[in-house]
Design an enzyme around this catalytic site. Structure first.
Site, mmCIF file in Angstrom:
data_model
loop_
_atom_site.group_PDB
_atom_site.id
_atom_site.type_symbol
_atom_site.label_atom_id
_atom_site.label_comp_id
_atom_site.label_asym_id
_atom_site.label_seq_id
_atom_site.Cartn_x
_atom_site.Cartn_y
_atom_site.Cartn_z
ATOM 1 N N HIS A 25 0.818 -1.215 0.000
ATOM 2 C CA HIS A 25 0.000 0.000 0.000
ATOM 3 C C HIS A 25 0.852 1.266 0.000
ATOM 4 C CE1 HIS A 25 -2.810 -3.052 1.350
ATOM 5 N NE2 HIS A 25 -3.730 -2.292 0.841
ATOM 6 N N ASP A 77 16.863 -3.333 -7.803
ATOM 7 C CA ASP A 77 17.031 -2.545 -9.023
ATOM 8 C C ASP A 77 18.080 -3.200 -9.924
ATOM 9 O OD1 ASP A 77 17.540 -0.630 -10.988
ATOM 10 O OD2 ASP A 77 17.282 1.043 -9.593
ATOM 11 N N TYR A 129 23.770 6.723 7.508
ATOM 12 C CA TYR A 129 22.681 7.454 8.168
ATOM 13 C C TYR A 129 22.080 8.491 7.221
ATOM 14 C CZ TYR A 129 24.358 5.625 12.699
ATOM 15 O OH TYR A 129 24.738 4.832 13.745
#
Length: 159
Positions: A25, A77, A129
């Site tokens: 979703h 990918d 990060y």
């Protein structure tokens, strides 16, 4: 910031299915361009998610189990040389040659899912990060192994 919890009380609800439900979703183009992070319990998920990613809580679940389930519906990918990235050991751990067995587990899972050897990039801690801040979502797991963070770059689904 939106935080999705996958547990009620002290038990997990739906476990892997709940995580997969969340991915069914979402805006798949956004995931494709920005990636998905599976974070260990040491990862500062809430801090990173203040910069935009959705926080999905999967407390108590092993990152390797989630990775295996996610890879069933989440191709990497195919146009990226390194469609997955792990957090590189810090220099002191590198100097000690600290073993990171979870990396071998991740390698086996993505290779099996993709049907080929997948190159997994190692990214310096603070650069990891920063990359995570640009991800679509961070799935905060209960994984307690060191360096068990991985970023996945989603590919296209072909019939």
């Amino acid at each position: 910031m939106q935080c999705y919890c996958l547990s009620v009380g002290d038990r997990n609800v739906g476990c892997h299915r709940a995580v997969l439900f969340r991915f069914s979703h979402v805006d798949h183009l956004h995931i494709q361009s920005s990636g998905l992070v599976l974070a260990d319990l040491h990862f500062p998920s809430s801090s990173v998610c203040r910069h935009g990613p959705k926080e999905i809580r999967a407390d108590g679940l092993k990152a390797s189990d989630l990775l295996k389930a996610i890879m069933e519906v989440f191709p990497l990918d195919q146009y990226e040389d390194q469609p997955a990235a792990v957090m590189q050991r810090v220099p002191s751990d590198e100097a000690k040659n600290l073993p990171v067995p979870i990396w071998d587990t991740y390698q086996q899972i993505v290779n099996a899912s993709e049907g080929k050897t997948v190159k997994i990039e190692q990214v310096e801690r603070f650069a990891f990060y920063e990359r995570a801040k640009k991800a679509y979502a961070v799935v905060h797991t209960g994984e307690n192994m060191q360096y068990a963070n991985i970023i996945l770059k989603k590919g296209c689904v072909f019939d």
